[in-house]
Write a protein that holds these residues in place. Sequence first.
Motif, short mmCIF file in Angstrom:
data_model
loop_
_atom_site.label_atom_id
_atom_site.label_comp_id
_atom_site.label_asym_id
_atom_site.label_seq_id
_atom_site.Cartn_x
_atom_site.Cartn_y
_atom_site.Cartn_z
N GLU A 28 0.86 -1.17 0.00
CA GLU A 28 0.00 0.00 0.00
C GLU A 28 0.90 1.22 0.00
O GLU A 28 2.13 1.10 0.18
N LYS A 29 0.34 2.39 -0.18
CA LYS A 29 1.15 3.60 -0.21
C LYS A 29 1.89 3.76 1.11
O LYS A 29 1.28 3.84 2.18
N GLY A 30 3.21 3.79 1.02
CA GLY A 30 4.03 3.96 2.20
C GLY A 30 4.23 2.71 3.03
O GLY A 30 4.88 2.75 4.07
N ARG A 31 3.68 1.57 2.60
CA ARG A 31 3.80 0.32 3.36
C ARG A 31 4.37 -0.77 2.44
O ARG A 31 3.85 -0.98 1.33
N TYR A 32 5.40 -1.44 2.90
CA TYR A 32 6.10 -2.43 2.09
C TYR A 32 6.10 -3.80 2.78
O TYR A 32 6.10 -3.90 4.01
N VAL A 33 6.12 -4.82 1.96
CA VAL A 33 6.36 -6.18 2.45
C VAL A 33 7.79 -6.53 2.09
O VAL A 33 8.18 -6.47 0.92
N VAL A 34 8.59 -6.89 3.10
CA VAL A 34 10.00 -7.20 2.88
C VAL A 34 10.14 -8.70 2.60
O VAL A 34 9.56 -9.53 3.30
N LEU A 35 10.91 -9.03 1.56
CA LEU A 35 11.15 -10.42 1.18
C LEU A 35 12.64 -10.72 1.29
O LEU A 35 13.48 -9.90 0.92
N SER A 36 12.94 -11.90 1.79
CA SER A 36 14.35 -12.31 1.91
C SER A 36 14.84 -12.82 0.56
O SER A 36 14.06 -13.14 -0.34
N GLU A 37 16.17 -12.91 0.43
CA GLU A 37 16.75 -13.43 -0.81
C GLU A 37 16.32 -14.87 -1.03
O GLU A 37 16.11 -15.29 -2.17
N GLU A 38 16.19 -15.65 0.05
CA GLU A 38 15.76 -17.04 -0.08
C GLU A 38 14.34 -17.12 -0.62
O GLU A 38 14.02 -17.97 -1.47
N GLU A 39 13.44 -16.25 -0.13
CA GLU A 39 12.06 -16.25 -0.61
C GLU A 39 11.98 -15.85 -2.07
O GLU A 39 11.19 -16.40 -2.85
N ILE A 40 12.81 -14.90 -2.47
CA ILE A 40 12.81 -14.45 -3.86
C ILE A 40 13.33 -15.55 -4.77
O ILE A 40 12.78 -15.82 -5.84
N ARG A 41 14.42 -16.23 -4.34
CA ARG A 41 14.96 -17.32 -5.14
C ARG A 41 13.96 -18.46 -5.29
O ARG A 41 13.84 -19.06 -6.35
N ALA A 42 13.22 -18.76 -4.23
CA ALA A 42 12.23 -19.85 -4.28
C ALA A 42 11.09 -19.53 -5.22
O ALA A 42 10.45 -20.43 -5.78
N ALA A 43 10.79 -18.23 -5.40
CA ALA A 43 9.68 -17.83 -6.27
C ALA A 43 10.06 -17.83 -7.74
O ALA A 43 9.19 -17.84 -8.61
N HIS A 44 11.37 -17.82 -8.03
CA HIS A 44 11.81 -17.83 -9.43
C HIS A 44 11.35 -19.12 -10.11
O HIS A 44 11.40 -20.20 -9.51
#
Length: 287
Positions: free
Chosen positions: A68-84
């Motif tokens: 949302e505006k001004g609100r972020y969800v932080v993702l780890s490198e492991e989570e990003i790699r798993a989503a690839h």
Amino acid sequence: MPRAIWKGAISFGLVHIPVALVSATSSQGVDFDWLDKRSMEPVGYKRVNKVTGKEVTKENIVKGVAYEKGRYVVLSEEEIRAAHPESTQTIDIFAFVDSQQIPLQNIDTPYYLAPDKRGEKVYALLREALSSTDKVALAHVVLRTRQHLAALMPLDSALVLVMLRWPSEVRGLDSLELGPAVAQPKLAKSELDMAKRLIKDMSDEWRPEEYQDSFQDRILELVEQKAKAGKIEEVERVEGEEERRSADVIDLTELLKRSLGGKPADKPKKASGKDSTPRKPAKTARK
């Protein structure tokens, strides 16, 4: 032939056609590097906190997606790699469509495909089959961990793989908010006749050798003049580009023979789950 940037196979049913992917375009723009005028050393980009203006070290940077505006969800490198998506080294064809059905605004980057590892005959067979049916193949392919929608189409004696923009990335024409003056114009016949005559008078053949970037030509001329005058600065370059690696693919021409001999081929699977068109978040954080 230019260096292949990817090697894999075209896959549909039991057919695997080993191919090498070669860029069909090259960037001809002038590349301006940043230099420190005091020492003539290369200048890079700094990671700077946009609020404090202070530089941020690499270990203190995380990746976030705007929820949302001004609100972020932080993702780890492991989570990003798993989503690839899994890199399968295949161009997975899932459907054949009429070539005219692909909208112009969905077309992105073209690549040439060259046959690899004794795949010439099957390569030529697919090209001729596409040409005679006036069809193009829709496929999924993963390049550099990113999944793409692509169209495989014949071009003279070759096959071309055109990367397509995902439908969610393309704005509809309704976003232009064209009014009735454009959508249902009231044009006088004389005006339309004059416009047609002007087009006819200016009609010409496609002459690609005559279309050149004049800005690039002028900059290169200026560089050449200054270089001949001895106005050249010594700059220490930093080398860091790694060689791209690609996996070998087994030539499965025998499977084509079995398919043509009457053995039932497995029906190509349509993408589902994480292989389907990804939803685009409202705003993607800068890396």
